[in-house]
Design a protein around this motif. Structure first.
Motif, PDB file in Angstrom:
ATOM      1  N   PRO A 182     -61.274  24.135  13.033  1.00  0.00           N
ATOM      2  CA  PRO A 182     -62.038  25.238  13.475  1.00  0.00           C
ATOM      3  C   PRO A 182     -61.505  26.359  15.066  1.00  0.00           C
ATOM      4  O   PRO A 182     -61.047  25.025  15.786  1.00  0.00           O
ATOM      5  CB  PRO A 182     -63.647  24.850  12.498  1.00  0.00           C
ATOM      6  CG  PRO A 182     -63.414  23.832  12.932  1.00  0.00           C
ATOM      7  CD  PRO A 182     -62.291  22.876  12.350  1.00  0.00           C
ATOM      8  N   SER A 183     -61.736  26.621  15.202  1.00  0.00           N
ATOM      9  CA  SER A 183     -61.666  26.691  16.824  1.00  0.00           C
ATOM     10  C   SER A 183     -62.173  25.784  17.352  1.00  0.00           C
ATOM     11  O   SER A 183     -62.070  25.240  18.715  1.00  0.00           O
ATOM     12  CB  SER A 183     -61.696  27.961  17.754  1.00  0.00           C
ATOM     13  OG  SER A 183     -62.789  28.355  17.400  1.00  0.00           O
ATOM     14  N   ASP A 184     -63.361  25.444  17.703  1.00  0.00           N
ATOM     15  CA  ASP A 184     -64.581  24.758  18.165  1.00  0.00           C
ATOM     16  C   ASP A 184     -64.748  23.755  18.089  1.00  0.00           C
ATOM     17  O   ASP A 184     -65.667  23.017  18.159  1.00  0.00           O
ATOM     18  CB  ASP A 184     -65.928  25.547  18.004  1.00  0.00           C
ATOM     19  CG  ASP A 184     -66.822  25.290  16.686  1.00  0.00           C
ATOM     20  OD1 ASP A 184     -65.881  25.040  15.899  1.00  0.00           O
ATOM     21  OD2 ASP A 184     -67.746  26.029  15.890  1.00  0.00           O
ATOM     22  N   TRP A 185     -63.509  22.496  17.491  1.00  0.00           N
ATOM     23  CA  TRP A 185     -63.617  21.878  16.673  1.00  0.00           C
ATOM     24  C   TRP A 185     -63.631  20.903  17.165  1.00  0.00           C
ATOM     25  O   TRP A 185     -65.049  19.550  17.435  1.00  0.00           O
ATOM     26  CB  TRP A 185     -62.452  21.465  16.083  1.00  0.00           C
ATOM     27  CG  TRP A 185     -61.122  21.141  16.967  1.00  0.00           C
ATOM     28  CD1 TRP A 185     -60.879  22.270  17.029  1.00  0.00           C
ATOM     29  CD2 TRP A 185     -60.819  20.230  18.187  1.00  0.00           C
ATOM     30  NE1 TRP A 185     -59.640  21.862  18.471  1.00  0.00           N
ATOM     31  CE2 TRP A 185     -59.866  20.283  18.458  1.00  0.00           C
ATOM     32  CE3 TRP A 185     -61.436  18.512  17.456  1.00  0.00           C
ATOM     33  CZ2 TRP A 185     -59.005  19.773  19.553  1.00  0.00           C
ATOM     34  CZ3 TRP A 185     -60.408  18.606  19.096  1.00  0.00           C
ATOM     35  CH2 TRP A 185     -59.145  18.203  19.763  1.00  0.00           C
ATOM     36  N   ARG A 190     -67.859  16.469  19.462  1.00  0.00           N
ATOM     37  CA  ARG A 190     -68.776  15.596  19.929  1.00  0.00           C
ATOM     38  C   ARG A 190     -70.260  15.954  20.285  1.00  0.00           C
ATOM     39  O   ARG A 190     -71.041  15.122  20.011  1.00  0.00           O
ATOM     40  CB  ARG A 190     -68.863  17.015  21.782  1.00  0.00           C
ATOM     41  CG  ARG A 190     -67.726  16.722  23.050  1.00  0.00           C
ATOM     42  CD  ARG A 190     -68.134  16.846  23.945  1.00  0.00           C
ATOM     43  NE  ARG A 190     -66.785  17.143  24.916  1.00  0.00           N
ATOM     44  CZ  ARG A 190     -65.706  18.043  24.813  1.00  0.00           C
ATOM     45  NH1 ARG A 190     -65.982  18.825  25.026  1.00  0.00           N
ATOM     46  NH2 ARG A 190     -63.902  18.039  25.528  1.00  0.00           N
ATOM     47  N   GLU A 191     -70.603  16.887  19.212  1.00  0.00           N
ATOM     48  CA  GLU A 191     -71.891  16.838  18.845  1.00  0.00           C
ATOM     49  C   GLU A 191     -72.258  15.506  17.977  1.00  0.00           C
ATOM     50  O   GLU A 191     -72.982  15.323  18.388  1.00  0.00           O
ATOM     51  CB  GLU A 191     -72.615  18.265  18.508  1.00  0.00           C
ATOM     52  CG  GLU A 191     -73.691  18.649  18.612  1.00  0.00           C
ATOM     53  CD  GLU A 191     -74.195  20.628  17.974  1.00  0.00           C
ATOM     54  OE1 GLU A 191     -74.467  20.357  17.910  1.00  0.00           O
ATOM     55  OE2 GLU A 191     -73.091  20.904  18.311  1.00  0.00           O
ATOM     56  N   LEU A 192     -70.995  15.993  16.935  1.00  0.00           N
ATOM     57  CA  LEU A 192     -71.455  14.405  16.295  1.00  0.00           C
ATOM     58  C   LEU A 192     -71.155  12.742  17.278  1.00  0.00           C
ATOM     59  O   LEU A 192     -71.165  11.665  16.432  1.00  0.00           O
ATOM     60  CB  LEU A 192     -70.119  14.720  15.219  1.00  0.00           C
ATOM     61  CG  LEU A 192     -70.399  16.063  13.712  1.00  0.00           C
ATOM     62  CD1 LEU A 192     -69.384  15.952  12.922  1.00  0.00           C
ATOM     63  CD2 LEU A 192     -72.483  15.365  13.001  1.00  0.00           C
ATOM     64  N   ASP A 193     -70.661  13.279  18.158  1.00  0.00           N
ATOM     65  CA  ASP A 193     -70.303  11.999  19.099  1.00  0.00           C
ATOM     66  C   ASP A 193     -69.006  11.212  17.510  1.00  0.00           C
ATOM     67  O   ASP A 193     -68.890  10.252  17.536  1.00  0.00           O
ATOM     68  CB  ASP A 193     -71.301  10.805  19.254  1.00  0.00           C
ATOM     69  CG  ASP A 193     -71.172   9.657  19.777  1.00  0.00           C
ATOM     70  OD1 ASP A 193     -69.704  10.185  20.579  1.00  0.00           O
ATOM     71  OD2 ASP A 193     -71.314   9.024  20.205  1.00  0.00           O
ATOM     72  N   ALA A 194     -68.405  12.131  17.390  1.00  0.00           N
ATOM     73  CA  ALA A 194     -67.239  10.979  16.158  1.00  0.00           C
ATOM     74  C   ALA A 194     -65.914  10.803  17.307  1.00  0.00           C
ATOM     75  O   ALA A 194     -65.560  11.790  17.987  1.00  0.00           O
ATOM     76  CB  ALA A 194     -66.722  13.153  15.652  1.00  0.00           C
ATOM     77  N   VAL A 195     -65.083  10.423  16.162  1.00  0.00           N
ATOM     78  CA  VAL A 195     -64.048   9.496  17.119  1.00  0.00           C
ATOM     79  C   VAL A 195     -62.580  10.437  16.837  1.00  0.00           C
ATOM     80  O   VAL A 195     -61.715   9.652  16.770  1.00  0.00           O
ATOM     81  CB  VAL A 195     -64.499   7.837  16.738  1.00  0.00           C
ATOM     82  CG1 VAL A 195     -65.055   7.449  17.121  1.00  0.00           C
ATOM     83  CG2 VAL A 195     -64.377   8.276  15.306  1.00  0.00           C
TER      84      VAL A 195
END
Ligand code: G3P
Ligand code: MG
Length: 254
Positions: A182-185, A190-195
């Protein structure tokens, strides 16, 4: 940045064994794979088990739902016959058993949290809390920068499941799974603090891959089943992929 293995056996043994079973884990290992992806869902009594589909019918016979069935009843089901008679009686394994097998055999895990519809938060929370407990020693020994390959990596198509996993096991990293990017990936990561971003290679372009890598996050693709496609996406900077064709793509594929 990617600290994890690059070539991952999908659902344990790809096309060579019944998915998400211990037989599949043994099969991947026999082919030299020390990295697996598998799917984890909650039984009706809240026990994490390996399962892809929320409904019976494909990998276990009959009608019914995983979320209505106890772990003990699931363990008595045959999750192997659909694949071949030599796997008859292969049970639905519980997650804890599979983690023990992987740890004993030095197999890294991409734990895909696969909630049945309506159980997103609960599944993320329960799977993560149990994983945190099972890896307590590794978490305690972790270097401050994190992203240590001695720990598994969670992933999920469910944003809510990953949010819950983050709360329950902040020390275990997360990758967000999407079919199309998605465009806001980046905001979602960031919201998930994902790596990492985990995505379907079919919809990936070189431009998208390079845009993700420019943000210095990991990029994993599923499910890459030809050496030619694997080479192509790796040339775009893709860090890792899972494959069903562990007969065609070796763990040291480059
Ligand atoms: O985790 C990658 C891949 O397994 C996602 O799709 O449906 O095979 O679980 P699925
Ligand atoms: Mg999966």
């Amino acid at each position: 940045m990617w600290f994890y293995p690059r070539i991952i056996a999908h659902r344990g043994g790809g096309t060579l064994a019944p998915e998400n079973t211990l037989a599949a884990m043994r099969c991947g290992l026999a082919r030299g794979f020390h990295a697996v992806e598998f799917d984890v869902m909650l039984s009706g009594d809240g026990v994490p088990v390996l399962m892809h589909d929320p409904d019976f019918g494909r990998t276990v016979r009959g009608a019914g739902r995983v979320c209505d069935t106890t772990a003990a009843a699931l363990a008595a089901l045959d999750a192997g016959s659909w694949f071949g008679p030599q796997f008859a009686g292969e049970p639905v394994p519980d997650f804890e058993q599979v983690v023990a097998f992987c740890k004993a055999n030095n197999i890294w895990m991409n734990i895909e949290i696969k909630p049945a519809p309506g159980f997103e938060t609960q599944t993320g929370s329960v799977v993560a809390a149990l994983t945190q407990r099972l890896f307590a020693a590794e978490i305690a020994a972790q270097v401050p920068s994190g992203n240590d390959a001695s720990l598994p990596l969670f992933s999920s198509f469910s944003f809510d499941a990953l949010q819950a996993a983050k709360a329950a096991a902040p020390g275990i990293a997360r990758g967000f799974l999407v079919d199309t990017i998605p465009s806001d990936w980046m905001a979602l990561l960031r919201e998930l603090d994902a790596v990492a971003l985990h995505t379907n290679h079919r919809h990936l372009t070189e431009q998208l891959a390079r845009a993700v890598k420019a943000q210095d996050v990991g990029l994993l693709c599923y499910t890459v089943n030809t050496p030619q496609r694997a080479r192509e996406i790796m040339a775009w900077g893709v860090d890792a992929f899972c494959t069903d064709r562990i007969d065609l793509i070796a763990p040291d594929f480059a």
